[in-house]
Design an enzyme around this catalytic site. Sequence first.
Site, PDB file in Angstrom:
ATOM      1  N   LYS A  81       0.805  -1.223   0.000  1.00  0.00           N
ATOM      2  CA  LYS A  81       0.000   0.000   0.000  1.00  0.00           C
ATOM      3  C   LYS A  81       0.843   1.281   0.000  1.00  0.00           C
ATOM      4  O   LYS A  81       0.590   2.194  -0.783  1.00  0.00           O
ATOM      5  CB  LYS A  81      -0.913  -0.030   1.227  1.00  0.00           C
ATOM      6  CG  LYS A  81      -1.875   1.112   1.350  1.00  0.00           C
ATOM      7  CD  LYS A  81      -2.937   0.798   2.388  1.00  0.00           C
ATOM      8  CE  LYS A  81      -2.344   0.534   3.775  1.00  0.00           C
ATOM      9  NZ  LYS A  81      -2.200   1.745   4.577  1.00  0.00           N
ATOM     10  N   ARG A 120      -9.951   5.141   8.791  1.00  0.00           N
ATOM     11  CA  ARG A 120      -9.837   3.804   9.375  1.00  0.00           C
ATOM     12  C   ARG A 120     -11.054   3.432  10.192  1.00  0.00           C
ATOM     13  O   ARG A 120     -11.160   2.298  10.647  1.00  0.00           O
ATOM     14  CB  ARG A 120      -8.584   3.712  10.255  1.00  0.00           C
ATOM     15  CG  ARG A 120      -7.331   3.449   9.425  1.00  0.00           C
ATOM     16  CD  ARG A 120      -6.103   3.399  10.268  1.00  0.00           C
ATOM     17  NE  ARG A 120      -5.979   2.158  11.033  1.00  0.00           N
ATOM     18  CZ  ARG A 120      -4.817   1.720  11.491  1.00  0.00           C
ATOM     19  NH1 ARG A 120      -3.702   2.391  11.248  1.00  0.00           N
ATOM     20  NH2 ARG A 120      -4.758   0.629  12.198  1.00  0.00           N
ATOM     21  N   ARG A 147      11.144  -9.601   5.356  1.00  0.00           N
ATOM     22  CA  ARG A 147      11.448  -8.179   5.452  1.00  0.00           C
ATOM     23  C   ARG A 147      12.556  -7.906   6.471  1.00  0.00           C
ATOM     24  O   ARG A 147      12.602  -8.509   7.534  1.00  0.00           O
ATOM     25  CB  ARG A 147      10.167  -7.447   5.875  1.00  0.00           C
ATOM     26  CG  ARG A 147      10.264  -5.962   5.828  1.00  0.00           C
ATOM     27  CD  ARG A 147       8.904  -5.362   5.692  1.00  0.00           C
ATOM     28  NE  ARG A 147       8.219  -5.331   6.993  1.00  0.00           N
ATOM     29  CZ  ARG A 147       7.196  -4.528   7.237  1.00  0.00           C
ATOM     30  NH1 ARG A 147       6.727  -3.740   6.292  1.00  0.00           N
ATOM     31  NH2 ARG A 147       6.620  -4.550   8.408  1.00  0.00           N
TER      32      ARG A 147
HETATM   33  P1  ADP Z   1      -0.045   0.635  11.194  1.00  0.00           P
HETATM   34  O1  ADP Z   1      -0.294  -0.212  10.003  1.00  0.00           O
HETATM   35  O2  ADP Z   1       0.929   0.053  12.159  1.00  0.00           O
HETATM   36  O3  ADP Z   1      -1.288   1.119  11.845  1.00  0.00           O
HETATM   37  P2  ADP Z   1       0.403   3.331  10.090  1.00  0.00           P
HETATM   38  O4  ADP Z   1       1.682   3.902   9.577  1.00  0.00           O
HETATM   39  O5  ADP Z   1      -0.759   3.320   9.187  1.00  0.00           O
HETATM   40  O6  ADP Z   1       0.794   1.884  10.609  1.00  0.00           O
HETATM   41  O7  ADP Z   1      -0.037   4.141  11.385  1.00  0.00           O
HETATM   42  C1  ADP Z   1       0.795   4.271  12.507  1.00  0.00           C
HETATM   43  C2  ADP Z   1      -0.031   4.660  13.717  1.00  0.00           C
HETATM   44  O8  ADP Z   1      -0.611   5.948  13.521  1.00  0.00           O
HETATM   45  C3  ADP Z   1      -1.206   3.742  14.005  1.00  0.00           C
HETATM   46  O9  ADP Z   1      -0.834   2.627  14.750  1.00  0.00           O
HETATM   47  C4  ADP Z   1      -2.140   4.669  14.765  1.00  0.00           C
HETATM   48  O10 ADP Z   1      -1.701   4.835  16.104  1.00  0.00           O
HETATM   49  C5  ADP Z   1      -1.936   5.989  14.053  1.00  0.00           C
HETATM   50  N1  ADP Z   1      -2.892   6.190  12.927  1.00  0.00           N
HETATM   51  C6  ADP Z   1      -2.590   6.289  11.605  1.00  0.00           C
HETATM   52  N2  ADP Z   1      -3.687   6.510  10.869  1.00  0.00           N
HETATM   53  C7  ADP Z   1      -4.730   6.564  11.739  1.00  0.00           C
HETATM   54  C8  ADP Z   1      -6.134   6.759  11.598  1.00  0.00           C
HETATM   55  N3  ADP Z   1      -6.706   6.957  10.388  1.00  0.00           N
HETATM   56  N4  ADP Z   1      -6.894   6.741  12.720  1.00  0.00           N
HETATM   57  C9  ADP Z   1      -6.338   6.561  13.940  1.00  0.00           C
HETATM   58  N5  ADP Z   1      -5.032   6.356  14.143  1.00  0.00           N
HETATM   59  C10 ADP Z   1      -4.218   6.359  13.062  1.00  0.00           C
END
Ligand code: ADP
Length: 217
Positions: free
Chosen positions: A13, A88, A122
């Site tokens: 992604k 999300r 990875r």
């Molecule tokens: P992961 O796949 O581990 O969730 P991301 O890089 O997408 O990795 O996000 C890292 C962190 O940022 C998440 O674990 C969460 O704490 C926060 N986060 C990211 N996007 C959102 C979102 N849309 N809503 C709530 N928290 C988010």
Amino acid sequence: MRIIILGPPGSGKGTYSSRLAIKLGIPHISTGDIFREEIKRGSELGNSISNYVSSGKLVPDDVVNMVIEKRLSQEDCREGFILDGYPRTLNQAEFLDGISKIDVVINLNVPKEVIVRRLSSRLICKNCGAIFNKITLPPKVEGICDKCGGELYQREDDKPEIIRRRIELYEKEIAPLLEYYRKKGVILDFYESDGSGREISLDQVIEKMVEALKKYL
Ligand code: ADP
Ligand code: ZN
């Protein structure tokens, strides 16, 4: 074009959306990247969310929504954007509807076993966080980061059983969002392979994606 990209961990992604953004000349907006950047800078926002991010818990909707509203109001988003990691939750999707039109939601479909194979090979740099892969992107010297010379390691949660569990959690989390966008008729179900089992290159995947997006212009 205003695009949302959805896909499980290990679906590519992040890579696909940043490449697609360059190709389409629109910004790639990743909430995870924004949050990590704010935490690194020690900003007020960063300090207020660091506990959530470090424990992998969702940041409260109000905070995420505010960050996205501000980001989408910037000049470079006028012609469109790719949202990666947002929305999300249903609350976030509904909020987004109130501030912007969405043309298409790319739903990346990658077989579970392909993800397990990819993620369990990875490697990550201890020092700079650069990502390598034993199979698809090996470092020049085994165990050493090409970029900074740091030591490479395997993440604890990149073990097969844990990967399967992470995918299941993702599917549970994303199901209501898929339903929400399916009802609106904006889902583009994307399969990177052609079903023949042959691997195709990153460039070919992006080309295929651009082609599929034309229907939504
Ligand atoms: P992961 O796949 O581990 O969730 P991301 O890089 O997408 O990795 O996000 C890292 C962190 O940022 C998440 O674990 C969460 O704490 C926060 N986060 C990211 N996007 C959102 C979102 N849309 N809503 C709530 N928290 C988010
Ligand atoms: Zn490094």
